[in-house]
Design a protein around this motif. Sequence first.
Motif: not given
Length: 289
Positions: A242-246
């Motif tokens: 999720e951090l990567r997607r953000k």
Amino acid sequence: MHNSSTATMDDPQLSQKKLTIAFIGSGNMARSLILGLLNDNSSPLEIRVSDPDPNQLTAMRQHWPEIKISTSNDEVALGADIVVLAVKPQIMREVAQTLAATCQTTRPLVVSVAAGIKIDALQQWLGGQLPIVRCMPNTPALVQAGATGLYANELVNTTQRNQAESILRSVGITLWFEQEQALDAVTATSGSGPAYFFLVMEAMQAAAQSLGLPAQEAHLLVVQTALGAAKLALESQESPAELRRKVTSKGGTTAAALEVLQGKQLETIFLEAMQAAAKRSETLAAENS
């Protein structure tokens, strides 16, 4: 060899209130654990260290005057509550066999930080029926940022389990596993893991320099970014995915880079690499049994 009958350990009188921890070996891992324990100061300790090299011991004593030193393994182990085996796997059999008589007499908790040595082998070399905790730490323990997997045999009681955890927790996080074979996966993940990240940093720095950044600036940007990303992932409630997607805007610079990495099957590369590490860990354990 980690054994000698010639040296004497100064002030061998034990305080009943102190937990006595004997380190067999004075290498980097032993030093990091001793540093963590001395910095902790949560309970009174007597720390003893043995090593065949008097110069190593003298250097440790100069840094930590309170520790007790000897070139004799038996001398530091005798009467200790906990014996930490911190020698190289290649000499573990010989070291453990020379300690067997003392350990059978005093029956301490034995904590091993040697990779690839199973508890059954340690038990056999040490004479049997001893409480043993096997640990898989990693090199960031040297800067008190380690990650350690632990496994205890059935003879380890709750107090001893807590004691072993406290020793390793002094240099980072600790995780218990109910199956010893899980330590092969731990080895492939956190044990060998720092090298994976160092390789990524190395590759990123080389790429940054090829884009025109000076070596020192490239190095600082890469390692600080790695530190920041790890800190963010550790402290965030969100998953790394999720951090990567953000931080990946559609059509942006990050997306362009990730498209290349995923196109080269980065996930598959890591899967195969870690499977190889785990298999090698299993092989080493079999060879040392």
